[in-house]
Design an enzyme around this catalytic site. Structure first.
Site, short mmCIF file in Angstrom:
data_model
loop_
_atom_site.label_atom_id
_atom_site.label_comp_id
_atom_site.label_asym_id
_atom_site.label_seq_id
_atom_site.Cartn_x
_atom_site.Cartn_y
_atom_site.Cartn_z
N LYS A 79 0.84 -1.20 0.00
CA LYS A 79 0.00 0.00 0.00
C LYS A 79 0.87 1.25 0.00
O LYS A 79 1.93 1.28 0.65
CB LYS A 79 -0.92 -0.03 1.22
CG LYS A 79 -1.99 1.07 1.23
CD LYS A 79 -2.94 0.89 2.40
CE LYS A 79 -3.99 2.00 2.46
NZ LYS A 79 -4.91 1.82 3.61
N SER A 154 -9.76 2.07 2.69
CA SER A 154 -8.83 2.79 1.82
C SER A 154 -7.81 1.88 1.13
O SER A 154 -7.10 2.31 0.24
CB SER A 154 -8.09 3.84 2.65
OG SER A 154 -7.29 3.21 3.65
N SER A 178 -10.22 -0.40 6.97
CA SER A 178 -9.65 -0.22 5.63
C SER A 178 -8.98 -1.45 5.04
O SER A 178 -8.58 -1.43 3.88
CB SER A 178 -8.67 0.95 5.63
OG SER A 178 -9.36 2.15 5.82
#
Length: 495
Positions: A79, A154, A178
């Protein structure tokens, strides 16, 4: 041999047994990325040259017998809020569009020590603020299961990359769901560990008391193997906990790092709690039915299932957004155009430079949360909002403590619906915030949670079920999730 459809553990076994080379595996995933990335857009940075160079180094270590772990040589997607030395780490924001860190996040370092090869950095909501991966400066990510729908957020880029077979597994971060919510939307497995289990060093902070790094993979076995690698005590992170200091029976249950030992296909006698509050109004009927069907499978395997009142659920969302926004307001104050990151081109004086830089560098959702956080921390409102939210957080933790006195695992939806269509959430931020109702309490209480697929709705969109454990009880939720996964596989139920 379809390399990209293998789980991380399966691929690692092939690499150790020399049935494949690391370079072959890396090239296979880049070929898959080239095929689907134009539609899905999981990545914002690709590391082709670096990955192939790293593949050669790892291959030598595997051949020499120095790398023998289950993930040696297996590629990974990371990420874009986890720092990687010399590789762009932008948090998918204009504010950090040219930022190349001089160090690597501890969790990523642990993976590299185990022989991981980084394919690239994945798309995300800007500074991890969002639930759809639509607030990214680099554009939206699409759900591989249906390109007209969001992947969640996210960590949507990481989940989409695994679902689209662009990477065997990925790292995400979870501040209020998330990892678990996008895993549910994309039909993959995502695990949020107990707060303090994985070092936050090198994770660009959103809400420091809530953030936690965790694995996203194709199955529960992979998540257990990945967590075993990335979890460690780190003196560089003041919130990191040395789980080896708390042996079983010390009041923290099974607190070590041997998570793969929990891969036991048996839930006989396990006490499972179903909070009535989580299965009432607001939960989609199809989601509810699939989750309760999965619970019935576990009950048939010997689990003891009982409903109970968790209470305080309605207070979780306001408490979470007050605390998270307050911490974001503080954490993001460092992005001012002075030390690093974006700086406006034309300005008059220092204060004007601050204002213009932050106005131009941050997106709408980030600005909204910074303003909310600054407001609740301001003089005259601190006691009324922030302090009250902290007290509510403590009450929520107490409610879970009471529940875990009676239950081993708590079952909940990962989201109230399946993945919404692109463009339908951002127009109503409050509705987007309400979509976090089932995940945020886990972060407020610092608990571990795992999302596992339990079927699809009538549109073919994945449905995920969340299993929540007490602090340091990852072994119980891994065992329950693994048993469910194996039971569904035996029954030939589509994941």
């Amino acid at each position: 041999m379809d390399i990209t459809s293998m789980t991380a553990v399966e691929l690692g076994k092939k690499l150790r047994e020399r049935e494949l080379s690391v370079a072959e595996a890396v090239n296979a995933f880049f070929e898959q990325i080239d095929r689907v990335e134009g539609d899905v857009h999981s990545f914002v940075t690709l590391n082709r040259e670096g990955a192939l160079k790293r593949a050669e180094e790892v291959q030598k270590q595997i051949d020499g017998g120095t790398l023998t772990g289950p993930l040696a040589g297996v590629p990974v997607a990371v990420k874009d809020n986890l720092c990687t030395k010399g590789m762009l780490t932008t948090c998918c924001s204009k504010m950090l569009e040219n930022f190349k860190p001089t160090f690597t996040a501890e969790a990523v370092c642990n993976l590299e020590k185990a022989g991981a090869v980084i394919l690239g950095k994945t798309n995300m909501d800007e500074f991890a603020m969002g639930s759809t991966t639509e607030t990214s400066y680099y554009g939206v990510t699409r759900n591989p299961r249906n390109l007209n729908h969001v992947p969640g957020g996210s960590s949507g880029g990481s989940c989409a990359a695994v679902a689209a077979c662009e990477s065997p597994y990925a790292l995400g971060s979870d501040t209020g769901g998330s990892i678990r919510q996008p895993s549910s939307f994309c039909g993959v497995v995502g695990l949020k560990p107990t707060y303090g289990t994985v070092s936050r060093y090198g994770l660009i902070a959103y809400g420091s008391s809530l953030d936690q790094i965790g694995p996203i993979a194709k199955d529960v076995t992979d998540c257990a193997a990945i967590l075993e690698v990335i979890a460690s005590y780190d003196s560089k992170d003041s919130t990191s906990i040395d789980r080896l200091k708390y042996p079983e029976g010390a009041g923290l249950n099974r607190a070590g790092y041997d998570f793969m030992s929990a891969l036991v296909n048996d839930v006989s006698g396990m006490r499972i709690g179903i909070p009535k509050d989580y299965f009432g109004d607001g939960l989609d009927t199809e989601v509810k039915e699939k989750i309760l069907s999965a619970v019935k499978l576990m009950e048939d395997r010997g689990a003891i299932v009982e409903e109970f009142d968790l209470s305080l659920v309605k207070y979780a969302i306001p408490a979470y957004y007050v605390i998270a926004s307050a911490e974001a307001s503080s954490n993001l104050s460092r992005f001012d155009g002075v030390k690093y990151g974006y700086r406006t081109e034309e300005y008059e004086g220092l204060h004007n430079m601050y204002k213009k830089t932050r106005s131009e560098g941050f997106g709408a959702e980030v600005k909204r949360r910074i303003m909310l956080g600054s407001f609740v921390l301001s003089s005259g409102y601190y006691d009324a909002y922030y302090l009250k939210a902290l007290k509510t957080k403590a009450l929520i933790k107490e409610a879970f403590d009471r529940a875990f006195a009676s239950f081993d695992v708590i079952i909940a939806p990962a989201a109230p619906t399946t993945a919404p269509e692109l463009g339908k959430s951002l127009s109503d931020p409050l509705k987007m915030y309400l979509g976090d109702i089932y995940t945020i309490s886990v972060n407020l209480a610092g608990l571990p949670g795992i999302s596992v697929p339990v079927g699809e709705d009538s549109k073919g969109l994945p449905i995920g079920m969340q299993l929540i454990g007490n602090c340091f009880d990852e072994h119980k939720i891994i065992r329950a999730a693994y048993t469910l996964e194996q039971t569904r596989k035996t029954a030939n139920l589509r994941m």
